[in-house]
Design an enzyme around this catalytic site. Structure first.
Site, PDB file in Angstrom:
ATOM      1  N   ASN A 164      16.965  27.216 -52.073  1.00 50.47           N
ATOM      2  CA  ASN A 164      16.167  27.024 -50.861  1.00 50.47           C
ATOM      3  C   ASN A 164      17.090  26.882 -49.662  1.00 50.47           C
ATOM      4  O   ASN A 164      18.309  26.953 -49.800  1.00 50.47           O
ATOM      5  CB  ASN A 164      15.220  25.821 -51.026  1.00 50.47           C
ATOM      6  CG  ASN A 164      15.986  24.549 -51.308  1.00 50.47           C
ATOM      7  OD1 ASN A 164      16.777  24.104 -50.493  1.00 50.47           O
ATOM      8  ND2 ASN A 164      15.769  23.968 -52.491  1.00 50.47           N
ATOM      9  N   ASP A 191      11.861  22.836 -57.549  1.00 52.69           N
ATOM     10  CA  ASP A 191      10.812  22.275 -58.410  1.00 52.69           C
ATOM     11  C   ASP A 191      10.768  22.963 -59.768  1.00 52.69           C
ATOM     12  O   ASP A 191      10.435  22.351 -60.772  1.00 52.69           O
ATOM     13  CB  ASP A 191       9.450  22.423 -57.721  1.00 52.69           C
ATOM     14  CG  ASP A 191       9.352  21.518 -56.507  1.00 52.69           C
ATOM     15  OD1 ASP A 191       9.784  20.350 -56.615  1.00 52.69           O
ATOM     16  OD2 ASP A 191       8.876  21.970 -55.449  1.00 52.69           O
ATOM     17  N   LYS A 245      22.967  40.365 -66.723  1.00 51.63           N
ATOM     18  CA  LYS A 245      22.204  40.788 -65.551  1.00 51.63           C
ATOM     19  C   LYS A 245      20.991  41.627 -65.983  1.00 51.63           C
ATOM     20  O   LYS A 245      21.122  42.536 -66.813  1.00 51.63           O
ATOM     21  CB  LYS A 245      23.113  41.620 -64.632  1.00 51.63           C
ATOM     22  CG  LYS A 245      22.444  41.983 -63.336  1.00 51.63           C
ATOM     23  CD  LYS A 245      23.344  42.831 -62.454  1.00 51.63           C
ATOM     24  CE  LYS A 245      22.560  43.269 -61.229  1.00 51.63           C
ATOM     25  NZ  LYS A 245      23.230  44.336 -60.496  1.00 51.63           N
ATOM     26  N   PRO A 305      13.125  18.362 -63.994  1.00 53.42           N
ATOM     27  CA  PRO A 305      12.922  16.911 -64.009  1.00 53.42           C
ATOM     28  C   PRO A 305      12.905  16.386 -62.576  1.00 53.42           C
ATOM     29  O   PRO A 305      13.581  16.924 -61.701  1.00 53.42           O
ATOM     30  CB  PRO A 305      14.155  16.382 -64.754  1.00 53.42           C
ATOM     31  CG  PRO A 305      15.175  17.462 -64.654  1.00 53.42           C
ATOM     32  CD  PRO A 305      14.421  18.755 -64.576  1.00 53.42           C
ATOM     33  N   ASP A 306      12.110  15.349 -62.337  1.00 52.15           N
ATOM     34  CA  ASP A 306      12.077  14.730 -61.012  1.00 52.15           C
ATOM     35  C   ASP A 306      13.125  13.608 -60.983  1.00 52.15           C
ATOM     36  O   ASP A 306      12.953  12.564 -61.614  1.00 52.15           O
ATOM     37  CB  ASP A 306      10.665  14.190 -60.711  1.00 52.15           C
ATOM     38  CG  ASP A 306      10.548  13.780 -59.246  1.00 52.15           C
ATOM     39  OD1 ASP A 306      11.485  13.124 -58.729  1.00 52.15           O
ATOM     40  OD2 ASP A 306       9.524  14.119 -58.625  1.00 52.15           O
ATOM     41  N   ILE A 307      14.204  13.873 -60.283  1.00 49.35           N
ATOM     42  CA  ILE A 307      15.348  12.943 -60.294  1.00 49.35           C
ATOM     43  C   ILE A 307      14.955  11.614 -59.648  1.00 49.35           C
ATOM     44  O   ILE A 307      15.221  10.529 -60.193  1.00 49.35           O
ATOM     45  CB  ILE A 307      16.557  13.571 -59.555  1.00 49.35           C
ATOM     46  CG1 ILE A 307      16.923  14.905 -60.210  1.00 49.35           C
ATOM     47  CG2 ILE A 307      17.749  12.619 -59.524  1.00 49.35           C
ATOM     48  CD1 ILE A 307      17.847  15.780 -59.395  1.00 49.35           C
ATOM     49  N   PHE A 346      13.108  11.397 -49.832  1.00 50.55           N
ATOM     50  CA  PHE A 346      12.866  12.235 -48.665  1.00 50.55           C
ATOM     51  C   PHE A 346      11.654  13.106 -48.960  1.00 50.55           C
ATOM     52  O   PHE A 346      11.319  13.326 -50.126  1.00 50.55           O
ATOM     53  CB  PHE A 346      14.084  13.126 -48.359  1.00 50.55           C
ATOM     54  CG  PHE A 346      14.980  12.530 -47.301  1.00 50.55           C
ATOM     55  CD1 PHE A 346      15.721  11.393 -47.562  1.00 50.55           C
ATOM     56  CD2 PHE A 346      15.059  13.105 -46.034  1.00 50.55           C
ATOM     57  CE1 PHE A 346      16.533  10.831 -46.585  1.00 50.55           C
ATOM     58  CE2 PHE A 346      15.866  12.559 -45.056  1.00 50.55           C
ATOM     59  CZ  PHE A 346      16.600  11.422 -45.320  1.00 50.55           C
ATOM     60  N   LYS A 401       3.361  10.936 -51.072  1.00 47.67           N
ATOM     61  CA  LYS A 401       4.561  11.145 -51.897  1.00 47.67           C
ATOM     62  C   LYS A 401       5.233   9.815 -52.220  1.00 47.67           C
ATOM     63  O   LYS A 401       5.754   9.606 -53.316  1.00 47.67           O
ATOM     64  CB  LYS A 401       5.523  12.089 -51.173  1.00 47.67           C
ATOM     65  CG  LYS A 401       6.444  12.827 -52.077  1.00 47.67           C
ATOM     66  CD  LYS A 401       7.154  13.959 -51.366  1.00 47.67           C
ATOM     67  CE  LYS A 401       6.362  15.253 -51.397  1.00 47.67           C
ATOM     68  NZ  LYS A 401       7.077  16.358 -50.772  1.00 47.67           N
ATOM     69  N   LYS A 445       5.879   8.744 -55.992  1.00 47.20           N
ATOM     70  CA  LYS A 445       7.246   8.560 -56.508  1.00 47.20           C
ATOM     71  C   LYS A 445       7.578   7.078 -56.723  1.00 47.20           C
ATOM     72  O   LYS A 445       8.642   6.751 -57.248  1.00 47.20           O
ATOM     73  CB  LYS A 445       8.263   9.172 -55.545  1.00 47.20           C
ATOM     74  CG  LYS A 445       7.995  10.621 -55.185  1.00 47.20           C
ATOM     75  CD  LYS A 445       8.990  11.568 -55.803  1.00 47.20           C
ATOM     76  CE  LYS A 445       8.633  13.005 -55.453  1.00 47.20           C
ATOM     77  NZ  LYS A 445       9.520  13.995 -56.012  1.00 47.20           N
TER      78      LYS A 445
HETATM   79  N1  CTP Z   1      13.093  15.188 -55.822  1.00 49.30           N
HETATM   80  C1  CTP Z   1      13.836  14.955 -56.967  1.00 49.30           C
HETATM   81  N2  CTP Z   1      13.717  15.781 -58.023  1.00 49.30           N
HETATM   82  C2  CTP Z   1      12.863  16.831 -58.007  1.00 49.30           C
HETATM   83  C3  CTP Z   1      12.086  17.067 -56.849  1.00 49.30           C
HETATM   84  C4  CTP Z   1      12.231  16.227 -55.762  1.00 49.30           C
HETATM   85  O1  CTP Z   1      14.615  14.006 -56.982  1.00 49.30           O
HETATM   86  N3  CTP Z   1      12.764  17.617 -59.053  1.00 49.30           N
HETATM   87  C5  CTP Z   1      13.209  14.241 -54.717  1.00 49.30           C
HETATM   88  C6  CTP Z   1      13.814  14.832 -53.456  1.00 49.30           C
HETATM   89  O2  CTP Z   1      15.214  14.634 -53.423  1.00 49.30           O
HETATM   90  C7  CTP Z   1      13.121  14.003 -52.377  1.00 49.30           C
HETATM   91  C8  CTP Z   1      11.769  13.721 -52.966  1.00 49.30           C
HETATM   92  O3  CTP Z   1      11.909  13.844 -54.368  1.00 49.30           O
HETATM   93  O4  CTP Z   1      13.733  12.763 -52.175  1.00 49.30           O
HETATM   94  C9  CTP Z   1      10.660  14.629 -52.505  1.00 49.30           C
HETATM   95  O5  CTP Z   1      11.062  15.977 -52.590  1.00 49.30           O
HETATM   96  P1  CTP Z   1      10.110  17.133 -52.071  1.00 49.30           P
HETATM   97  O6  CTP Z   1      10.739  18.441 -52.426  1.00 49.30           O
HETATM   98  O7  CTP Z   1       9.718  16.887 -50.657  1.00 49.30           O
HETATM   99  O8  CTP Z   1       8.804  16.861 -52.920  1.00 49.30           O
HETATM  100  P2  CTP Z   1       8.368  17.259 -54.349  1.00 49.30           P
HETATM  101  O9  CTP Z   1       8.394  16.065 -55.218  1.00 49.30           O
HETATM  102  O10 CTP Z   1       9.154  18.431 -54.831  1.00 49.30           O
HETATM  103  O11 CTP Z   1       6.854  17.664 -54.078  1.00 49.30           O
HETATM  104  P3  CTP Z   1       6.247  18.988 -53.319  1.00 49.30           P
HETATM  105  O12 CTP Z   1       7.294  20.064 -53.446  1.00 49.30           O
HETATM  106  O13 CTP Z   1       5.006  19.262 -54.040  1.00 49.30           O
HETATM  107  O14 CTP Z   1       6.011  18.587 -51.901  1.00 49.30           O
END
Ligand code: CTP
Length: 407
Positions: A213, A282, A292, A310-312, A332, A346, A350
């Site tokens: 991104n 995500d 390739k 995974p959501d860190i 953030f 959010k 979270k």
């Molecule tokens: N984050 C994380 N791990 C992920 C996704 C997000 O740690 N896999 C953390 C980001 O570093 C940030 C927060 O979660 O602090 C929110 O990230 P954001 O991309 O805005 O939200 P998402 O949880 O991905 O939700 P969405 O994309 O649906 O808005």
């Protein structure tokens, strides 16, 4: 705004080839909003002219203790009383030895000796050949200068003017400036450990392609720098970005979200702060190809399927340390619209005490931003400013929440 803005710095040059870097330093200090009064020893004038430093500082340079421009002929008293700090760069081995013994046979050392110790800090940036630097006499002097309350900056490492390679180079002007800024920053996070994630992640589709991104990492790097300046011990887990590591920050480079999670788990402190600035992808490809993916000429496009990463942040927020209140987690939210509503939702999802909202498309890659701080009580705006300034404000806010504010 730099913490150096409005400060009056007396910049002293003793004799050494590194004096050429002091011209840059003088310029950088003026740019940061300081007034700079240059004082040079006779030896320094062998390497740089007073004319150069006068042009860069916009003030006549002092080179003699007998300077008749001072009505009372006491330049050593007058100059040292006006200073917010005296910075000697380069500080030669001989000059440091003189400082140590209270020598005062020319203006610069005389002024250092005459400074009011409690009000005017003395900061020195050593510069010399590696053998001179490692000589026990120099090392003994450095140790004693520190005991005497003089701030001795680190030396750089690398090629030296004499052709040798090793420790003893004077730090670059930008590094000295960074150290001076840190010197004037109040240490609101002294003794605290801070872990920051920054930048995008990269999820491979095959060895040459991937999903990422537009996050530049600038906000996260600015936060790591501000936390370091505030006295914290900072580790920065960085996705693929080419930004310079802030001085004094430990950096771990990662690529994918799963690498980032592992690095975070490896470095998370038992007590401290976790700031999740990274724009973590995500999703990743369910099966990243070993080779390739080639076109077969039929016009058929490959079918990609994805799995969620995974959501860190959520993982850390649910950890025992965070649940006990020992780890303060800050998230953030990069949104494109309805910032308050999305950031509020959010934060709840979270389960973090503080969530910082920003408009992703408006800020990705830019040097400025605007932040919305959302907590259980409501929201507070940090209006549009540079990311460096916002980072300092955010760190001050976090320090207040942790009750750790100390001068
Ligand atoms: N984050 C994380 N791990 C992920 C996704 C997000 O740690 N896999 C953390 C980001 O570093 C940030 C927060 O979660 O602090 C929110 O990230 P954001 O991309 O805005 O939200 P998402 O949880 O991905 O939700 P969405 O994309 O649906 O808005």
């Amino acid at each position: 705004m730099s913490t150096l803005a409005g400060k009056h710095i007396v910049l002293g040059l003793s004799g050494g080839i590194a004096a050429y870097k002091s011209a840059e330093l003088c310029r950088a200090l003026v740019k940061a909003g300081c007034t700079v009064q240059v004082v040079m020893t006779e030896a320094a004038e062998q390497f740089m002219t007073a004319v150069t430093l006068q042009a860069l500082s916009g003030r006549p340079v002092y080179t003699s203790q007998w300077d008749p421009r001072e009505a009372n002929n006491m330049a050593h008293i007058n100059l040292s009383r006006e200073a917010d700090a005296i910075v000697v760069a380069p500080a030669s081995a001989d000059f440091m030895s003189k400082l140590l013994h209270g020598g005062a046979d020319e203006l610069l050392s005389l002024m250092c000796l005459a400074r009011p110790i409690e009000q005017v800090p003395l900061i020195v940036a050593p510069a010399m050949n590696r053998e001179m630097w490692s000589n026990p006499a120099t090392q003994r002097n450095v140790a004693q200068l520190k005991v005497d309350g003089i701030h001795v900056l680190d030396v750089g490492q690398g090629d030296q003017a004499c052709g040798e390679t090793g420790d003893g180079r004077m730090l670059e002007a930008e590094d000295i400036l960074e150290d001076l800024e840190g010197f004037f920053t109040s240490k609101v996070l002294a003794g605290k450990q801070v872990l920051v994630t920054a930048g995008p992640t990269y999820e491979a589709i095959d060895p040459v392609r991937g999903i990422t991104n537009l996050s530049s990492g600038k906000m996260g790097f600015a936060i790591a720098r501000a936390a370091r300046m505030a006295g914290a011990d900072v580790t920065l887990i960085a996705g693929p970005v080419s930004l310079a590591t802030p001085r004094g920050v430990k950096r771990v480079n990662v690529r994918s979200a799963r690498d980032m999670l592992q690095a975070v788990l490896d470095h998370v402190p038992e007590r401290g702060v976790f700031i999740a600035t990274a724009a973590v992808a995500d999703w990743r490809a369910a099966n990243s190809a070993e080779q390739k993916i080639k076109k077969d000429g039929s016009g058929q496009t490959p079918v990609l399927s994805f799995v969620e990463n995974p959501d860190i942040l959520a993982t850390l927020a649910q950890s025992v340390a965070a649940q006990k209140g020992a780890l303060f987690c800050v998230g953030f939210a990069a949104e494109s619209h309805d910032l308050l509503a999305h950031a509020t939702a959010k934060r709840a999802r979270k389960q973090v005490p503080l969530l910082v909202g920003n408009i992703g498309p408006a800020t990705f890659g830019q040097d400025d931003n605007a932040l919305l701080l959302v907590d259980a009580q409501g929201a507070r705006e940090l209006p549009h400013a540079s990311k460096q300034v916002l980072a300092v404000q955010l760190i001050e806010d976090i320090a207040r929440r942790m009750g750790g504010a100390q001068a």
